[in-house]
Design an enzyme around this catalytic site. Structure first.
Site, PDB file in Angstrom:
ATOM      1  N   ARG A 179     -11.804   6.639   9.498  1.00  0.00           N
ATOM      2  CA  ARG A 179     -11.421   5.270   9.576  1.00  0.00           C
ATOM      3  C   ARG A 179     -12.510   4.095   9.049  1.00  0.00           C
ATOM      4  O   ARG A 179     -12.249   3.227   8.273  1.00  0.00           O
ATOM      5  CB  ARG A 179     -11.240   4.910  10.933  1.00  0.00           C
ATOM      6  CG  ARG A 179     -10.762   3.633  11.291  1.00  0.00           C
ATOM      7  CD  ARG A 179      -9.381   3.191  10.475  1.00  0.00           C
ATOM      8  NE  ARG A 179      -8.728   1.860  10.936  1.00  0.00           N
ATOM      9  CZ  ARG A 179      -7.939   1.152  10.532  1.00  0.00           C
ATOM     10  NH1 ARG A 179      -7.146   1.860   9.469  1.00  0.00           N
ATOM     11  NH2 ARG A 179      -7.400   0.252  10.834  1.00  0.00           N
ATOM     12  N   ASP A 227      -8.237  -7.140  -4.599  1.00  0.00           N
ATOM     13  CA  ASP A 227      -7.994  -5.670  -4.106  1.00  0.00           C
ATOM     14  C   ASP A 227      -8.552  -4.572  -5.015  1.00  0.00           C
ATOM     15  O   ASP A 227      -8.080  -4.751  -6.065  1.00  0.00           O
ATOM     16  CB  ASP A 227      -6.510  -5.666  -4.041  1.00  0.00           C
ATOM     17  CG  ASP A 227      -6.019  -4.312  -3.470  1.00  0.00           C
ATOM     18  OD1 ASP A 227      -6.738  -3.455  -3.326  1.00  0.00           O
ATOM     19  OD2 ASP A 227      -4.651  -4.027  -3.175  1.00  0.00           O
ATOM     20  N   HIS A 244      -7.751  -5.547  -0.198  1.00  0.00           N
ATOM     21  CA  HIS A 244      -6.785  -4.780  -0.035  1.00  0.00           C
ATOM     22  C   HIS A 244      -6.036  -5.209   0.885  1.00  0.00           C
ATOM     23  O   HIS A 244      -4.861  -5.268   1.225  1.00  0.00           O
ATOM     24  CB  HIS A 244      -6.764  -3.232   0.023  1.00  0.00           C
ATOM     25  CG  HIS A 244      -5.472  -2.609  -0.072  1.00  0.00           C
ATOM     26  ND1 HIS A 244      -4.522  -2.386  -0.922  1.00  0.00           N
ATOM     27  CD2 HIS A 244      -5.022  -1.733   0.991  1.00  0.00           C
ATOM     28  CE1 HIS A 244      -3.506  -1.719  -0.647  1.00  0.00           C
ATOM     29  NE2 HIS A 244      -3.703  -1.170   0.620  1.00  0.00           N
ATOM     30  N   ASP A 245      -6.502  -5.565   2.036  1.00  0.00           N
ATOM     31  CA  ASP A 245      -5.841  -6.060   3.405  1.00  0.00           C
ATOM     32  C   ASP A 245      -5.174  -7.481   3.227  1.00  0.00           C
ATOM     33  O   ASP A 245      -4.454  -7.820   4.240  1.00  0.00           O
ATOM     34  CB  ASP A 245      -6.884  -6.302   4.435  1.00  0.00           C
ATOM     35  CG  ASP A 245      -6.967  -5.123   5.395  1.00  0.00           C
ATOM     36  OD1 ASP A 245      -6.277  -3.966   5.087  1.00  0.00           O
ATOM     37  OD2 ASP A 245      -7.891  -4.682   6.250  1.00  0.00           O
ATOM     38  N   SER A 259       0.814  -1.270  -0.100  1.00  0.00           N
ATOM     39  CA  SER A 259      -0.030  -0.098  -0.037  1.00  0.00           C
ATOM     40  C   SER A 259       0.944   1.213  -0.008  1.00  0.00           C
ATOM     41  O   SER A 259       1.729   1.307  -0.989  1.00  0.00           O
ATOM     42  CB  SER A 259      -0.866  -0.096   1.191  1.00  0.00           C
ATOM     43  OG  SER A 259      -2.130   0.843   1.130  1.00  0.00           O
TER      44      SER A 259
END
Lengths: 389, 389
Positions: free
Chosen positions: B230, B326, B359-360, B160
């Site tokens: 967040r 992702d 993405h994680d 990232s």
């Protein structure tokens, strides 16, 4: 309507269009268990109802839409959200069909919602307004067609949350619907979509001006929270490709980065504009209620967990529509609807339209979409025995 | 470290790990034109630097990561974000490599950022902190490896925003890097990603507790705004499939809908938790600065608009990694990097890892990813002449 620059109770009282009050003698039971009444339904009509009332098309609007689909909007002064779709010679041809749209229950454009006075107290409902569902919105629309003397709608059509209402109409009142066009929608709201809605609600409720929902009584307005909610949602309405094509990394009114937190990039400036103009026409609590209605929508759950059961034996002719670039309500959601309809041998066609515009494609002038929709309606009109206008 | 329950200046002064001060005699020039100094870089090391200092792996952390990648986190008490990756016998094998990670410039875990005192005033910088870029973060890391006496990093690796730093390292200091592994990243931030960041920033800046960035001086904390930021970001870190698998429409601690605005759905409760715990460990202004650094990242723009020019003649061995699920940094972004590297005949391999985690995925234990990374490092170690540990 000059001077209506901001949605407020005074402005709503002066909005053009029709309105009718229901539930005076007999309140309308809602899914949450509360009976609501009296309440107003505000609506707008285009074209003329024919003598046997067989040419009525009900358009169901989306989360932030309203009944002014083919008018100049009385607050923003902009064209209606479907002004390319509804009118003489357009796919929803007002020379031929009687087209109408009602503001949804829980909304803020004339139909009763949380910003309207609670008859019990005379003060705005705020969070005392009952949580409504898509089925409740459709119940209110059903009262409206009874009031208009329409025995059977020629067509119910809508995109996004409008499409959810279309599915609910077909499931709950199949005998009152000849054809149904659910566009860019789903038979239940996904976890990701609930998550995006929750972010929007938290943005509103985090704004101290929200005052626990009581901002109208206290003369305040959680416009910053509502603006952030709108910005977050707006990203989900566009595709990555559309954002890239529209803005890329282009800078706003400047030749180089400013090394600050102003809107350096056009996409930032665009989003801020989307947020700040939205708060002039929309009510924060209405945003909470309507997103909640979408989150709660799960048509299969009402039918023993099997979506097909919602449509068993349906006489309705369906045309489901999705768009390739829509990641909020992707094609696979429409396929689930079509699969359920096929499982009960319903009359259903399905079209996936090529467009990289994202979810908002249903609001844009996409020629293939328009041709297809006009064609489907003409075909249905023939079956229904409507004369050519 | 009991008692460190919340990020604050007092807590930061007591964080474990190394720190070094730079820019005392000669401030470091930043991209924005300001020269910064003195400033602190806080870092954490794992394993041992070999005698010829040829076994150093610099890990670059992501937006909300920090140097405690393989420790128990001193504030949250949770395992480090890459504790499955960094350690004895793991892909980043600390029996073999000296692995280290520095908190980024502009951060809030010990390296100087907007919540630290401005030497000019003694008060927290707030918005007087200069806007930093990915290149500035890398400049600070370069001072760190000079300080550690490392002539050439064996590898720079990160996912990232960490991957952006990896690319910047290879572009700016190619002679100081033997191998580079940019993971789940892009050579420039997309319009959609800038848009999501802007929503987060607006959520923070809309919070009256933000006080124009001056909340520390005024003893306040924009925790609600930061929490909303967040929440919005967290959705983008997961795939729709992962959200569906994890939560679907499951209800939270209840058997039926409550018809209210509490967290009915598990996904809502999960997101609220993500938001509320984040504010204990992260600083709101740091969030503004670091997202801005990512927005500004555009490696091609620094090289006449042609990405390949950033790597012309590079001696660095690259391994680019992306994940199928992702959508924040999709595979096509990695392909653009690989295409640019191929255009200059660089030594580059590229792996797209199958994962629907979103993405994680780069933070999760994905076996194919771990095997591939371990293999790439071993191969490079052989070329570099590192002894087997």
């Amino acid at each position: 309507m000059a001077g209506l620059t901001r949605n407020s109770p005074e402005v709503r009282a002066r909005l053009p269009g029709e309105r009718v009050v229901f539930g005076r003698s007999q309140p309308m039971p809602l899914d949450c268990g509360v009976a609501l009444g009296p309440f107003t339904v505000a609506y707008r009509t285009y074209g003329r109802l024919n003598p046997d009332k067989s040419n009525a098309i009900l358009v169901c609007h989306a989360l932030t839409g309203d009944q002014f689909m083919a008018d100049t909007h009385p607050i923003t002064g902009k064209s209606g959200w479907w002004s390319n779709m509804v009118g003489p010679g357009l796919p929803l041809d007002t020379d031929r069909y009687f087209v109408f749209c009602a503001n949804v229950l829980g909304g803020c454009m004339g139909t009763t919602g949380p910003s309207d006075p609670d008859p019990a107290t005379g003060k705005p409902y705020g969070l005392n307004f009952p949580v409504v569902t898509i089925a409740d919105m459709v119940r209110a629309q059903k009262l409206l067609i009874d009031h208009l003397g329409i025995d059977k709608l020629f067509c119910v059509i809508g995109g996004s949350m409008g499409g959810m209402q279309v599915l609910q109409w077909a499931a709950t009142y199949p005998e009152r619907v000849f054809a149904a066009v659910p566009i860019a929608c789903a038979a239940r709201h996904s976890a990701q979509n609930i998550a995006f809605h929750e972010v929007g609600r938290q943005a509103i409720m985090a704004d101290p001006e929200w005052c626990g929902g009581d901002y109208l009584t206290q003369g305040r307005n959680p416009s910053r929270g509502l603006s952030v909610a709108r910005m977050a949602a707006h990203i989900t309405y566009l595709s990555e490709a559309a954002l890239h094509r529209k803005f890329g990394r282009s800078l706003q009114d400047r030749s180089q980065l400013t090394y600050g937190f102003e809107a350096d990039f056009q996409v930032e400036s665009y989003l801020r504009h989307q947020g700040s103009t939205f708060v002039d026409r929309f009510d924060a609590n209405a945003y909470l209620y309507i997103t909640r209605a979408m989150d709660y929508f799960d048509l299969a759950a009402e039918h023993g967990g099997i979506l097909a059961n919602a449509f068993r034996g349906t006489p309705v002719r369906f045309c489901a529509v999705s768009f390739t670039g829509d990641w909020l309500f992707p094609t696979r959601e429409s396929r689930l609807i079509v699969n359920a309809l096929n499982a009960v041998a319903a009359n259903v066609s399905f079209v996936e339209i090529e467009s990289d515009a994202g979810h908002d494609a249903f609001l844009l002038d996409v020629p293939e979409f328009y041709r297809m929709l006009g064609g489907f309606l003409s075909g249905c009109a023939e079956h229904r025995g409507l004369d050519r206008g």
